[in-house]
Design a protein around this motif. Structure first.
Motif, mmCIF file in Angstrom:
data_model
loop_
_atom_site.group_PDB
_atom_site.id
_atom_site.type_symbol
_atom_site.label_atom_id
_atom_site.label_comp_id
_atom_site.label_asym_id
_atom_site.label_seq_id
_atom_site.Cartn_x
_atom_site.Cartn_y
_atom_site.Cartn_z
ATOM 1 N N ASN A 1 21.486 -10.844 10.240
ATOM 2 C CA ASN A 1 20.651 -11.736 11.055
ATOM 3 C C ASN A 1 20.628 -11.203 12.476
ATOM 4 O O ASN A 1 21.660 -10.743 12.986
ATOM 5 N N LYS A 2 19.481 -11.275 13.122
ATOM 6 C CA LYS A 2 19.403 -10.695 14.469
ATOM 7 C C LYS A 2 19.979 -11.626 15.534
ATOM 8 O O LYS A 2 20.197 -11.208 16.675
ATOM 9 N N ASP A 3 20.225 -12.893 15.150
ATOM 10 C CA ASP A 3 20.780 -13.872 16.092
ATOM 11 C C ASP A 3 22.284 -14.031 15.838
ATOM 12 O O ASP A 3 22.696 -14.598 14.829
ATOM 13 N N ALA A 4 23.081 -13.557 16.772
ATOM 14 C CA ALA A 4 24.544 -13.604 16.604
ATOM 15 C C ALA A 4 25.056 -15.045 16.529
ATOM 16 O O ALA A 4 26.160 -15.299 16.046
ATOM 17 N N GLU A 5 24.246 -16.002 16.999
ATOM 18 C CA GLU A 5 24.665 -17.414 16.986
ATOM 19 C C GLU A 5 24.208 -18.142 15.714
ATOM 20 O O GLU A 5 24.451 -19.335 15.574
ATOM 21 N N ALA A 6 23.548 -17.454 14.798
ATOM 22 C CA ALA A 6 23.039 -18.125 13.587
ATOM 23 C C ALA A 6 24.200 -18.755 12.819
ATOM 24 O O ALA A 6 25.249 -18.127 12.641
ATOM 25 N N PRO A 7 24.026 -20.013 12.351
ATOM 26 C CA PRO A 7 25.119 -20.721 11.666
ATOM 27 C C PRO A 7 25.636 -20.009 10.424
ATOM 28 O O PRO A 7 26.787 -20.212 10.037
ATOM 29 N N ILE A 8 24.807 -19.160 9.813
ATOM 30 C CA ILE A 8 25.253 -18.449 8.597
ATOM 31 C C ILE A 8 26.515 -17.642 8.888
ATOM 32 O O ILE A 8 27.375 -17.470 8.019
ATOM 33 N N PHE A 9 26.670 -17.181 10.134
ATOM 34 C CA PHE A 9 27.841 -16.359 10.455
ATOM 35 C C PHE A 9 29.148 -17.159 10.412
ATOM 36 O O PHE A 9 30.224 -16.583 10.376
ATOM 37 N N ASP A 10 29.040 -18.513 10.402
ATOM 38 C CA ASP A 10 30.271 -19.337 10.311
ATOM 39 C C ASP A 10 30.920 -19.217 8.940
ATOM 40 O O ASP A 10 32.090 -19.555 8.778
ATOM 41 N N LEU A 11 30.136 -18.838 7.920
ATOM 42 C CA LEU A 11 30.750 -18.845 6.582
ATOM 43 C C LEU A 11 30.804 -17.478 5.930
ATOM 44 O O LEU A 11 31.198 -17.377 4.774
ATOM 45 N N VAL A 12 30.442 -16.435 6.677
ATOM 46 C CA VAL A 12 30.390 -15.120 6.019
ATOM 47 C C VAL A 12 31.751 -14.421 5.992
ATOM 48 O O VAL A 12 32.633 -14.712 6.807
ATOM 49 N N ASP A 13 31.876 -13.498 5.057
ATOM 50 C CA ASP A 13 33.032 -12.597 5.065
ATOM 51 C C ASP A 13 32.713 -11.381 5.927
ATOM 52 O O ASP A 13 33.576 -10.847 6.599
ATOM 53 N N TYR A 14 31.441 -10.945 5.866
ATOM 54 C CA TYR A 14 30.989 -9.814 6.683
ATOM 55 C C TYR A 14 29.638 -10.169 7.288
ATOM 56 O O TYR A 14 28.745 -10.639 6.579
ATOM 57 N N GLY A 15 29.507 -9.958 8.582
ATOM 58 C CA GLY A 15 28.226 -10.255 9.235
ATOM 59 C C GLY A 15 27.689 -9.021 9.942
ATOM 60 O O GLY A 15 28.449 -8.262 10.546
ATOM 61 N N ILE A 16 26.386 -8.825 9.833
ATOM 62 C CA ILE A 16 25.755 -7.724 10.568
ATOM 63 C C ILE A 16 24.721 -8.350 11.501
ATOM 64 O O ILE A 16 23.775 -9.007 11.036
#
Ligand code: FAD
Length: 318
Positions: free
Chosen positions: A285-300
């Motif tokens: 996701n291009k937005d570092a604040e996107a809520p999906i990053f709260d539950l990921v194991d790896y985020g790009i």
């Protein structure tokens, strides 16, 4: 050891993976006895035995193919009467849940649906479920009758444990209701060559960030390089970019793969509800604040139009 009935999901004797997962879970609580309805029992028995079925109760009758679920419930109940099992496990498909619910009513038992794990407890099998849009994990057990449990695909990895798997014929007499609703026609869905979304070990999903139906090939190419199914957020489906049959979430399908890759998806609660029990979650996701990053194991954090094709190329070299 007590026997556990396992309802077999198969296509002409080719046993589907969720059944192998059920056999693996069943072995934790007893000796699995598989119930195979329709053609191909001898072929299926080899696989079922390999994954721990001590025996296979088989019945073949035109009623299983020509009518809706009631003949299968009649047969499963016949197997229940023969075996007196300590539990009955059924795959959590739409058909599986209907069969399980009807059986539970007939035998006066409690039912747990959509379990994601199963273990032996002090007072019988304890099932884990993921509830309220995956906000809570609950553990529960059936307190009345023989537990009937439906288990979601990909809840565990199938583990082989060879057992006899000998086929025994099951005598079934169909009740009046069995032939109450006849199937008039079947139209096979056009095959994409990809695994079925709810059973796939890997799912790659695209959301609004994909920005158009014409760009979904980027998601499909990554999926194909991984042997994955393709999912979509509701935003992508509502925009007409991808079919509703591929929607993941509260009003779409629930998936629980080993790996879930969310691309251009913000991570709304309704989307999480359909994928939060995935074993490993990756988001692009291009937005570092996107809520999906709260539950990921790896985020790009990056533009999917740059990241996804590079990822696809990299996977192809492996
Ligand atoms: P958005 O929320 O718009 O997010 C798009 C994301 O893409 C953003 O985070 C953005 O940063 C990112 N992005 C944009 N461009 C790029 C790029 N070039 N590279 C990388 N990232 C990029 N939703 C579901 O998914 N499934 C359901 O089953 C579902 N059921 C619902 C039921 C109800 C009753 C309701 C009210 C809503 C439901 N929704 C469901 C909708 C849900 O609330 C969200 O609106 C939806 O999930 C948003 O989809 P999205 O993440 O694709 O879009």
């Amino acid at each position: 050891m007590a026997e556990v009935l396992v309802y077999v999901d198969h296509v002409d004797g080719a046993v589907r993976k969720p059944t192998l997962e059920l056999l693996t879970l069943a072995r934790r609580i007893g000796d699995p006895v598989a119930v195979h309805l329709g053609p191909g029992a001898d072929e299926a028995a080899k696989t079922l035995g390999e994954y721990g079925a001590v025996k296979v109760l088989a019945a073949e009758a035109g009623e299983f193919a020509d009518y809706l679920v009631v003949p299968k419930v009649d047969a499963l109940q016949a197997a229940y009467d023969v075996v007196s099992p300590s539990a009955v496990l059924v795959p959590s498909s739409a058909e599986g849940k209907e069969i399980a619910a009807r059986l539970a009513v007939r035998i006066g038992s409690g039912i747990i649906t959509d379990a994601v794990d199963l273990e032996e407890g002090d007072e019988g099998p304890v099932a884990t479920q993921s509830v309220f849009a995956a906000a809570f994990t609950t553990k529960s057990r059936v307190s009345k009758g023989t537990p009937v449990v439906t288990v979601k695909p990909n809840s565990t990895s199938p583990e082989a444990a060879p057992a006899a798997g000998a086929v025994e014929q099951l005598q079934v007499s169909f009740g009046e209701a069995a032939t109450g609703t006849r199937i008039v026609s079947r139209t096979p869905r056009e095959s994409t060559g990809r695994p079925e979304l709810t059973e796939a070990a890997i799912v790659v999903s695209g959301g609004r960030g994909v920005n158009g139906a014409e760009n979904f090939h980027i998601i499909e190419e990554l999926a194909d390089s991984l042997g994955a199914a393709v999912g979509a957020s509701r935003a992508a489906v509502d925009a007409g970019w991808y079919p509703h049959s591929n929607q993941v979430g509260q009003t779409g399908k629930t998936v629980s793969p080993q790996l879930y890759v969310a691309t251009g998806i913000s991570g709304a609660i309704q989307h999480r509800a359909g994928m939060q029990t995935s074993k490993t979650i990756v988001a692009i996701n291009k937005d570092a604040e996107a809520p999906i990053f709260d539950l990921v194991d790896y985020g790009i954090v990056g533009d999917l139009f740059e990241v996804v094709p590079k990822l696809t190329e990299e996977v192809k070299t492996r």
